[in-house]
Design a protein around this motif. Structure first.
Motif, short mmCIF file in Angstrom:
data_model
loop_
_atom_site.label_atom_id
_atom_site.label_comp_id
_atom_site.label_asym_id
_atom_site.label_seq_id
_atom_site.Cartn_x
_atom_site.Cartn_y
_atom_site.Cartn_z
N GLY A 1 79.88 6.03 23.64
CA GLY A 1 80.90 5.20 23.03
C GLY A 1 82.28 5.77 23.30
O GLY A 1 82.46 6.62 24.17
N ARG A 2 83.25 5.28 22.55
CA ARG A 2 84.64 5.69 22.73
C ARG A 2 85.07 6.58 21.58
O ARG A 2 84.93 6.21 20.42
CB ARG A 2 85.53 4.47 22.81
N VAL A 3 85.63 7.73 21.94
CA VAL A 3 86.13 8.69 20.95
C VAL A 3 87.63 8.84 21.16
O VAL A 3 88.09 9.05 22.28
CB VAL A 3 85.45 10.07 21.12
N LEU A 4 88.38 8.73 20.10
CA LEU A 4 89.81 8.95 20.13
C LEU A 4 90.07 10.20 19.29
O LEU A 4 89.66 10.27 18.13
CB LEU A 4 90.54 7.74 19.54
N ALA A 5 90.70 11.20 19.90
CA ALA A 5 90.90 12.48 19.22
C ALA A 5 92.34 12.96 19.37
O ALA A 5 92.86 13.01 20.48
CB ALA A 5 89.95 13.53 19.79
N VAL A 6 92.97 13.29 18.26
CA VAL A 6 94.29 13.92 18.29
C VAL A 6 94.03 15.42 18.25
O VAL A 6 93.50 15.94 17.26
CB VAL A 6 95.16 13.48 17.10
N VAL A 7 94.36 16.09 19.35
CA VAL A 7 94.04 17.51 19.48
C VAL A 7 95.23 18.28 20.04
O VAL A 7 96.12 17.71 20.68
CB VAL A 7 92.81 17.74 20.38
N GLU A 8 95.24 19.57 19.79
CA GLU A 8 96.31 20.43 20.28
C GLU A 8 96.36 20.41 21.81
O GLU A 8 95.34 20.18 22.48
CB GLU A 8 96.10 21.86 19.79
N VAL A 9 97.53 20.67 22.35
CA VAL A 9 97.74 20.68 23.80
C VAL A 9 96.80 21.65 24.49
O VAL A 9 96.25 21.33 25.56
CB VAL A 9 99.22 21.01 24.11
N ASP A 10 96.55 22.81 23.90
CA ASP A 10 95.66 23.76 24.57
C ASP A 10 94.22 23.24 24.62
O ASP A 10 93.49 23.55 25.56
CB ASP A 10 95.74 25.16 23.96
N VAL A 11 93.83 22.40 23.68
CA VAL A 11 92.50 21.78 23.73
C VAL A 11 92.45 20.74 24.85
O VAL A 11 91.44 20.64 25.56
CB VAL A 11 92.12 21.17 22.37
N VAL A 12 93.53 19.99 25.05
CA VAL A 12 93.58 19.03 26.15
C VAL A 12 93.45 19.78 27.48
O VAL A 12 92.69 19.38 28.36
CB VAL A 12 94.89 18.20 26.13
N ARG A 13 94.19 20.87 27.63
CA ARG A 13 94.10 21.68 28.85
C ARG A 13 92.68 22.21 29.05
O ARG A 13 92.14 22.13 30.16
CB ARG A 13 95.05 22.87 28.78
N ALA A 14 92.10 22.75 27.99
CA ALA A 14 90.73 23.29 28.09
C ALA A 14 89.74 22.19 28.45
O ALA A 14 88.82 22.41 29.25
CB ALA A 14 90.34 23.97 26.78
N ALA A 15 89.92 21.00 27.90
CA ALA A 15 89.02 19.88 28.22
C ALA A 15 89.14 19.50 29.69
O ALA A 15 88.14 19.20 30.35
CB ALA A 15 89.33 18.69 27.32
N ALA A 16 90.37 19.51 30.22
CA ALA A 16 90.56 19.20 31.64
C ALA A 16 89.89 20.25 32.52
O ALA A 16 89.23 19.91 33.52
CB ALA A 16 92.04 19.10 31.97
N VAL A 17 90.01 21.51 32.16
CA VAL A 17 89.34 22.58 32.91
C VAL A 17 87.84 22.36 32.89
O VAL A 17 87.16 22.44 33.93
CB VAL A 17 89.70 23.98 32.33
N CYS A 18 87.30 22.04 31.72
CA CYS A 18 85.85 21.81 31.60
C CYS A 18 85.41 20.58 32.39
O CYS A 18 84.39 20.62 33.08
CB CYS A 18 85.47 21.63 30.13
#
Length: 190
Positions: free
Chosen positions: A133-150
């Protein structure tokens, strides 16, 4: 089935303007205005997640996103550096700052290493795939960076090469442990 994770970076707070290691401070007045300006311009989602920081919870509230805070997508734990400016820490612990910027395993500040942040973020993403499904998450910038790395299965060292402006959406879509990455779509008032 495919899971789509839309990561919303929070509005700016004083910590970013002051180049301060996050002290869980509030949004700046300008950040509040910008968040309110994009309210109602969010993609639809089946689930909502919000990092537990004041900045993320307030951003979610201001953009009209109801959701409970979750500990899993919290920002990087910065130990004794938390709340201090980069200049202050560099003056007192120059070698530590250099190590933090170059060694993804450095946790000499008493907090979490970048590698640990990326691993924790990867585990959170893997858990989201369990329910399509679709998940919308407000997260810290470092989490966005970590997610992109992953998502890209890149080396942790690329973390520092990823810029994430406030109030942008980074989209991950995937299944079976493979992700596609859509970067930094601005939340704009239509």
């Amino acid at each position: 089935m495919t899971t789509r994770v839309m990561l919303v970076s929070p509005a700016a707070g004083d910590a970013q303007r002051e180049v301060r290691f996050d002290d869980d401070g509030p949004l700046s007045e300008a950040g509040l205005r910008r968040a309110r300006a994009v309210a109602g311009n969010l993609p639809s989602a089946d689930r909502v997640a919000v990092s537990p920081s004041v900045r993320c919870r307030r951003t979610a509230a201001e953009i009209g996103l109801p959701g409970e805070s979750e500990p899993a997508p919290s920002g990087c734990a910065m130990g004794r550096w938390r709340g201090r400016t980069l200049a202050e820490v560099a003056g007192a612990e120059g070698e530590g700052v250099s190590a933090w910027l170059s060694d993804p395993d450095f946790a000499g500040h008493g907090g979490e290493s970048l590698r640990e942040l990326c691993e924790r973020t990867g585990e959170w993403l893997a858990g989201l795939v369990a329910t399509p499904g679709r998940v919308l998450a407000v997260v810290e910038v470092d989490v966005v960076r970590a997610a992109a790395v992953c998502a890209l299965r890149g080396p942790v060292e690329v973390f520092w090469r990823l810029d994430v402006p406030p109030l942008t959406v980074t989209e991950l879509s995937g299944r079976g442990g493979r992700w596609n990455l859509g970067l930094g779509r601005a939340l704009r008032r239509d």
